[in-house]
Design an enzyme around this catalytic site. Structure first.
Site, short mmCIF file in Angstrom:
data_model
loop_
_atom_site.label_atom_id
_atom_site.label_comp_id
_atom_site.label_asym_id
_atom_site.label_seq_id
_atom_site.Cartn_x
_atom_site.Cartn_y
_atom_site.Cartn_z
N GLY A 11 20.75 -35.62 93.90
CA GLY A 11 20.48 -34.10 94.40
C GLY A 11 21.78 -33.30 94.47
O GLY A 11 22.51 -34.20 94.85
N GLN A 55 27.41 -27.03 97.89
CA GLN A 55 28.37 -27.90 97.51
C GLN A 55 29.31 -27.88 96.45
O GLN A 55 30.17 -28.51 96.28
CB GLN A 55 27.04 -29.21 97.41
CG GLN A 55 26.67 -29.85 98.43
CD GLN A 55 25.95 -31.05 98.06
OE1 GLN A 55 24.62 -31.00 97.37
NE2 GLN A 55 26.53 -32.40 98.34
N CYS A 71 25.58 -38.44 100.63
CA CYS A 71 25.98 -37.09 100.39
C CYS A 71 27.29 -37.07 99.67
O CYS A 71 28.24 -37.50 100.17
CB CYS A 71 26.09 -36.23 101.60
SG CYS A 71 26.22 -34.32 101.21
N LEU A 72 27.03 -36.13 98.55
CA LEU A 72 28.44 -36.13 97.61
C LEU A 72 29.33 -35.28 98.30
O LEU A 72 30.62 -35.23 97.90
CB LEU A 72 27.94 -35.33 96.40
CG LEU A 72 27.13 -36.08 95.48
CD1 LEU A 72 26.69 -35.16 94.27
CD2 LEU A 72 27.70 -37.53 95.00
N HIS A 121 16.83 -33.03 102.42
CA HIS A 121 18.26 -33.07 102.39
C HIS A 121 18.86 -31.87 101.70
O HIS A 121 19.84 -31.12 102.19
CB HIS A 121 18.86 -34.44 101.70
CG HIS A 121 20.11 -34.85 101.79
ND1 HIS A 121 20.80 -35.86 102.40
CD2 HIS A 121 21.23 -34.17 101.24
CE1 HIS A 121 22.12 -35.55 101.97
NE2 HIS A 121 22.38 -34.45 101.28
N GLU A 122 18.43 -31.59 100.50
CA GLU A 122 19.04 -30.42 99.74
C GLU A 122 18.52 -29.23 100.24
O GLU A 122 19.39 -28.25 100.31
CB GLU A 122 18.40 -30.62 98.22
CG GLU A 122 18.75 -31.84 97.47
CD GLU A 122 20.23 -32.22 97.60
OE1 GLU A 122 21.20 -31.59 97.92
OE2 GLU A 122 20.63 -33.53 97.62
N HIS A 146 21.03 -28.35 102.96
CA HIS A 146 22.07 -27.68 102.67
C HIS A 146 22.27 -26.49 102.68
O HIS A 146 23.22 -25.72 102.91
CB HIS A 146 22.60 -28.44 101.20
CG HIS A 146 23.28 -29.60 101.22
ND1 HIS A 146 24.45 -30.03 101.78
CD2 HIS A 146 22.94 -30.87 100.61
CE1 HIS A 146 25.00 -31.19 101.84
NE2 HIS A 146 24.09 -31.79 100.88
NI NI Z 1 24.02 -33.75 100.59
#
Ligand code: NI
Length: 176
Positions: free
Chosen positions: A46, A51, A93-94, A135-136, A139
């Site tokens: 995701g 991000q 998480c990236l 989660h997304e 963000h």
């Molecule tokens: Ni994330």
């Protein structure tokens, strides 16, 4: 098509509430395409626009198993129903690379979003997809998965991440 650099904590853009997308322009379509490419390359399941330093309400996800991709591109996604039942899944998480923690969230959620054709869609998500979509969407509100765990664990993850970042010397522990 292009890969876009992913920003990491403590970048303040990750803590901003992202703006709704008023209109699906060619730029938005291209952005979603680039986001999907960036997510697959990372690799991740995701990615939210903040991000990649774009504070707009756009996410991409693919929680498909093995060789079966299942790509979602969501514009202005909103969680409209949450189960009382909770589930715990390990999340990463990236934007906080190489760190994971168990996170408890509603087990089943319904998300409302606009798709790339401009149609309003509703999707019921469970399992990994439920955790991923929450989660997304988090963000987009400046919320990170570490906000859902104890302060002790959060401080530990942030300290460890910052230390690894300093040691790598290149600004990213993955050397990107
Ligand atoms: Ni994330």
């Amino acid at each position: 098509m292009a890969l876009i650099p992913i920003i990491t904590i403590p970048d303040p853009v990750l803590r901003k509430v992202a703006a709704p997308v008023p209109e699906i322009t060619d730029r938005i379509q291209q952005l979603l395409t680039d986001m999907a490419e960036t997510m697959y390359d990372a690799p991740g399941i995701g990615l939210a626009a903040p991000q990649i330093n774009i504070s707009q309400r756009l996410i991409v996800m693919d929680c498909g198993k093995d060789e079966t991709p299942e790509l979602f591109k969501m514009i202005n996604p909103e969680i409209i129903n949450r189960s009382h039942e909770l589930a715990v899944l390990e999340e990463g998480c990236l934007s906080i690379p190489d760190q994971t923690a168990d996170v408890e969230r509603p087990a089943v959620v319904e998300v409302k979003y606009t798709d790339i054709a401009g149609d309003e869609k509703r999707l019921t998500c469970e399992g990994l997809l439920a955790a991923c979509v929450q989660h997304e969407v988090d963000h987009l509100d400046g919320v990170l998965f570490i906000d859902h765990i104890s302060r002790l664990k959060r401080d530990m993850i942030v300290r460890r991440f910052m230390k690894e970042m300093r040691q790598s010397g290149s600004g990213s522990p993955k050397g990107e």
